[in-house]
Design a protein around this motif. Structure first.
Motif, PDB file in Angstrom:
ATOM      1  N   VAL A 111       0.861  -1.182   0.000  1.00 53.54           N
ATOM      2  CA  VAL A 111       0.000   0.000   0.000  1.00 53.54           C
ATOM      3  C   VAL A 111       0.900   1.235   0.000  1.00 53.54           C
ATOM      4  N   ALA A 112       0.636   2.165  -0.917  1.00 55.87           N
ATOM      5  CA  ALA A 112       1.430   3.390  -1.011  1.00 55.87           C
ATOM      6  C   ALA A 112       0.547   4.609  -0.776  1.00 55.87           C
ATOM      7  N   ALA A 113       1.140   5.639  -0.189  1.00 56.56           N
ATOM      8  CA  ALA A 113       0.445   6.909   0.008  1.00 56.56           C
ATOM      9  C   ALA A 113       1.397   8.040  -0.310  1.00 56.56           C
ATOM     10  N   ARG A 114       0.898   9.070  -0.957  1.00 58.15           N
ATOM     11  CA  ARG A 114       1.686  10.255  -1.243  1.00 58.15           C
ATOM     12  C   ARG A 114       1.660  11.164  -0.014  1.00 58.15           C
ATOM     13  N   GLY A 139      13.818  18.173   1.923  1.00 60.94           N
ATOM     14  CA  GLY A 139      12.818  17.119   1.980  1.00 60.94           C
ATOM     15  C   GLY A 139      13.449  15.753   2.183  1.00 60.94           C
ATOM     16  N   THR A 140      14.554  15.496   1.497  1.00 60.93           N
ATOM     17  CA  THR A 140      15.262  14.217   1.638  1.00 60.93           C
ATOM     18  C   THR A 140      15.800  14.049   3.059  1.00 60.93           C
ATOM     19  N   ARG A 141      16.319  15.120   3.625  1.00 57.44           N
ATOM     20  CA  ARG A 141      16.859  15.065   4.993  1.00 57.44           C
ATOM     21  C   ARG A 141      15.751  14.728   5.999  1.00 57.44           C
ATOM     22  N   VAL A 142      14.587  15.376   5.855  1.00 58.79           N
ATOM     23  CA  VAL A 142      13.489  15.128   6.782  1.00 58.79           C
ATOM     24  C   VAL A 142      12.940  13.712   6.595  1.00 58.79           C
ATOM     25  N   CYS A 143      12.911  13.237   5.354  1.00 52.68           N
ATOM     26  CA  CYS A 143      12.473  11.858   5.098  1.00 52.68           C
ATOM     27  C   CYS A 143      13.374  10.859   5.827  1.00 52.68           C
ATOM     28  N   ALA A 144      14.671  11.143   5.873  1.00 57.78           N
ATOM     29  CA  ALA A 144      15.604  10.246   6.556  1.00 57.78           C
ATOM     30  C   ALA A 144      15.295  10.162   8.049  1.00 57.78           C
ATOM     31  N   LYS A 145      14.889  11.279   8.637  1.00 56.77           N
ATOM     32  CA  LYS A 145      14.514  11.273  10.056  1.00 56.77           C
ATOM     33  C   LYS A 145      13.265  10.412  10.275  1.00 56.77           C
ATOM     34  N   MET A 146      12.305  10.523   9.373  1.00 58.88           N
ATOM     35  CA  MET A 146      11.088   9.722   9.518  1.00 58.88           C
ATOM     36  C   MET A 146      11.385   8.244   9.300  1.00 58.88           C
ATOM     37  N   VAL A 161       9.974   5.147   3.641  1.00 67.06           N
ATOM     38  CA  VAL A 161       9.729   6.564   3.370  1.00 67.06           C
ATOM     39  C   VAL A 161      10.612   6.964   2.196  1.00 67.06           C
ATOM     40  N   LEU A 162       9.994   7.355   1.096  1.00 68.80           N
ATOM     41  CA  LEU A 162      10.716   7.652  -0.140  1.00 68.80           C
ATOM     42  C   LEU A 162      10.635   9.142  -0.461  1.00 68.80           C
ATOM     43  N   PRO A 163      11.764   9.849  -0.526  1.00 65.63           N
ATOM     44  CA  PRO A 163      11.709  11.247  -0.981  1.00 65.63           C
ATOM     45  C   PRO A 163      11.225  11.301  -2.430  1.00 65.63           C
ATOM     46  N   VAL A 164      10.425  12.295  -2.754  1.00 60.92           N
ATOM     47  CA  VAL A 164       9.943  12.448  -4.130  1.00 60.92           C
ATOM     48  C   VAL A 164      10.539  13.713  -4.747  1.00 60.92           C
ATOM     49  N   LYS A 165      10.028  14.873  -4.391  1.00 66.31           N
ATOM     50  CA  LYS A 165      10.549  16.133  -4.914  1.00 66.31           C
ATOM     51  C   LYS A 165      10.047  17.261  -4.029  1.00 66.31           C
ATOM     52  N   GLU A 166      10.964  18.136  -3.631  1.00 69.58           N
ATOM     53  CA  GLU A 166      10.620  19.285  -2.799  1.00 69.58           C
ATOM     54  C   GLU A 166       9.860  18.817  -1.555  1.00 69.58           C
ATOM     55  N   TYR A 167       8.629  19.277  -1.353  1.00 70.12           N
ATOM     56  CA  TYR A 167       7.871  18.967  -0.139  1.00 70.12           C
ATOM     57  C   TYR A 167       7.106  17.650  -0.241  1.00 70.12           C
ATOM     58  N   ARG A 168       7.279  16.907  -1.323  1.00 68.50           N
ATOM     59  CA  ARG A 168       6.519  15.681  -1.533  1.00 68.50           C
ATOM     60  C   ARG A 168       7.355  14.455  -1.165  1.00 68.50           C
ATOM     61  N   PHE A 169       6.690  13.452  -0.638  1.00 70.35           N
ATOM     62  CA  PHE A 169       7.340  12.177  -0.358  1.00 70.35           C
ATOM     63  C   PHE A 169       6.309  11.069  -0.506  1.00 70.35           C
ATOM     64  N   CYS A 170       6.738   9.849  -0.332  1.00 71.86           N
ATOM     65  CA  CYS A 170       5.848   8.699  -0.481  1.00 71.86           C
ATOM     66  C   CYS A 170       6.124   7.734   0.669  1.00 71.86           C
ATOM     67  N   VAL A 171       5.081   7.108   1.179  1.00 67.48           N
ATOM     68  CA  VAL A 171       5.210   6.090   2.211  1.00 67.48           C
ATOM     69  C   VAL A 171       4.644   4.781   1.666  1.00 67.48           C
ATOM     70  N   ALA A 259       9.293  13.796 -18.633  1.00 68.84           N
ATOM     71  CA  ALA A 259       8.665  14.541 -17.546  1.00 68.84           C
ATOM     72  C   ALA A 259       9.682  14.738 -16.431  1.00 68.84           C
ATOM     73  N   THR A 260       9.595  15.881 -15.764  1.00 67.85           N
ATOM     74  CA  THR A 260      10.561  16.195 -14.720  1.00 67.85           C
ATOM     75  C   THR A 260      10.076  15.817 -13.326  1.00 67.85           C
ATOM     76  N   HIS A 261       8.778  15.596 -13.151  1.00 65.81           N
ATOM     77  CA  HIS A 261       8.232  15.298 -11.832  1.00 65.81           C
ATOM     78  C   HIS A 261       7.837  13.829 -11.736  1.00 65.81           C
ATOM     79  N   PRO A 262       8.098  13.203 -10.575  1.00 62.85           N
ATOM     80  CA  PRO A 262       7.849  11.770 -10.410  1.00 62.85           C
ATOM     81  C   PRO A 262       6.418  11.330 -10.677  1.00 62.85           C
ATOM     82  N   LEU A 263       5.424  12.123 -10.263  1.00 65.82           N
ATOM     83  CA  LEU A 263       4.035  11.709 -10.455  1.00 65.82           C
ATOM     84  C   LEU A 263       3.750  11.387 -11.914  1.00 65.82           C
TER      85      LEU A 263
END
Length: 411
Positions: A111-114, A139-146, A161-171, A259-263
């Motif tokens: 199960v994935a969530a943005r 964003g990547t640094r904060v993802c590492a803490k989570m 916890v996967l960094p995506v781009k800027e303020y976005r991540f994926c769990v 495309a430049t954005h992961p979505l």
């Protein structure tokens, strides 16, 4: 394609041709006129190359899903690629798109969530839904803490916890017997706290899955509570990969996505496109298109910032991106034997600061286009264009027809 028989007929007519198809998708391209601004951004922009292309094109407007319905980028793009965005079998959650978009090999049971980082005030209410649009490094640094906070499995479920781009991540939740049908925790407005985890559909393992998600949220939230900007988050688009039919399987086309954005890479990958490596600028994307021109039958080229500036209410910024895109179009407009489609997945009017339900301006430039003396590509000309008003999911079959990739039906 909502009618299975119609789709079966069209698939039986699929054939090869030398003509290529390009979908230039300017995300959120459409706008609205207001008493403050009597023109949309597309009407106000200087677009000599788009206008030149329009003079040999058919114009019209597309409805992303149902009339009056505002869509997200996932269903908006699925519709462009010919899939019924409201059909249950095509329902792809935002989490799946984000995970696949960062090249995570999502397994059927996961199960994935943005995630969106947010700024919470002292009372725990959201003051900024995008955490000041922090950069990708932060964003990547904060993802590492989570990730460190959920290093140990929760009731047999591992959490990634996967960094995506800027303020976005994926769990991603990986474990047995997980349910994927949960509502967003994003209240969609500031001044409210993130919402609790709530199921959208009850299943045999809903309560266990909910408790796992809640526990993960609590651990991750505690780990970032002292961050200056990204001290909170919301989760959206809980889902599993539904496994949909690819464009290669449907039409026999080899398809490339730029495309430049992961979505958007995620949507493209799920429908079977190769993801072409490109740079971060619009110029890079068009250069990538040139480099791979002889390798593919179909190209999807995505421009993101028309949507981003619309969401920010930045009219001038949106106009500037339209004009920047236009500057790279001259050589594409010279491809007279190919089919060039210019459109968007939805409208993002700056006065509304978000996606809207308005029809999207669209053009199809091809040797077989019904040319109607169009002088410009904009909302005003598209309203009266020969294509009329039609569902987004019919755009792909129209492009296939113009490209000679559908044989005659019947005697």
């Amino acid at each position: 394609m909502s009618n299975p028989r119609h789709l079966a007929i069209l698939k039986s007519l699929a054939t090869k041709s030398d003509s290529k198809i390009v979908f230039l998708v300017m995300d959120g391209i459409g706008g609205i006129r207001t008493t403050t601004h009597g023109t949309t951004e597309l009407e106000a922009a200087s677009t000599p190359n788009l206008d030149r292309l329009a003079q040999r094109a058919s114009l019209g407007r597309i409805i992303p899903a149902l009339r009056g319905m505002t869509v997200g980028s996932g269903p908006g793009h699925l519709a462009l690629f010919g899939y019924d965005p409201v059909a249950e079998e095509n329902e792809i959650g935002r989490g799946v798109l984000e995970a696949v978009g960062v090249d995570y090999a999502l397994k059927p049971h996961e199960v994935a969530a943005r995630g969106n980082f947010a700024t919470l005030d002292a009372a725990g209410l959201i003051s900024d839904r995008r955490a000041g649009r922090i950069g990708s490094d932060e964003g990547t640094r904060v993802c590492a803490k989570m990730q460190a906070a959920v290093a140990e499995p929760i009731d047999g479920v591992s959490v990634k916890v996967l960094p995506v781009k800027e303020y976005r991540f994926c769990v991603v939740f990986d474990g047995p017997d997980l349910e994927g049908a949960f509502l967003d925790t994003d209240p969609q407005v500031t001044g409210k706290a993130p919402l609790p985890v709530r199921p959208s559909v009850e299943g045999p393992h809903t309560e266990r899955t909910r408790k796992v998600i809640e526990a993960a949220i609590a651990k991750m939230s505690a780990a970032i509570k002292d961050e200056p900007k990204a001290n909170g988050f919301s989760l959206r688009g809980f889902a599993k990969d539904p496994g949909i039919e690819t464009l290669q399987q449907r039409w026999g086309m080899r398809c490339g996505a730029i495309a430049t954005h992961p979505l958007y890479r995620g949507v493209a990958r799920l429908v079977g496109m190769d993801i072409l490596k490109t740079g971060t600028e619009i110029a890079d994307e068009f250069e990538t298109l040139k480099q791979h021109w002889n390798e593919y039958d179909f190209f999807f080229l995505h421009v993101k910032k028309t949507d981003s500036y619309g969401e920010d209410g930045n009219r001038r910024g949106k106009i500037s991106i339209i004009e920047e895109t236009d500057r790279h179009l001259a050589w594409l407009g010279e491809k007279l034997n190919d089919v060039i489609v210019v459109t968007g997945d939805h409208c993002t009017p700056p006065p509304m600061r978000g996606h809207s339900f308005h029809p999207v301006p669209t053009m199809i430039a091809a040797k077989t286009s019904d040319v109607g003396g169009n002088l410009r590509f904009c909302e005003r000309t598209c309203v009266t264009g020969s294509l009329g008003l039609f569902p987004s999911m019919e755009l792909m079959q129209l492009a296939l027809g113009h490209a000679g990739k559908l044989q005659k039906f019947g005697a």
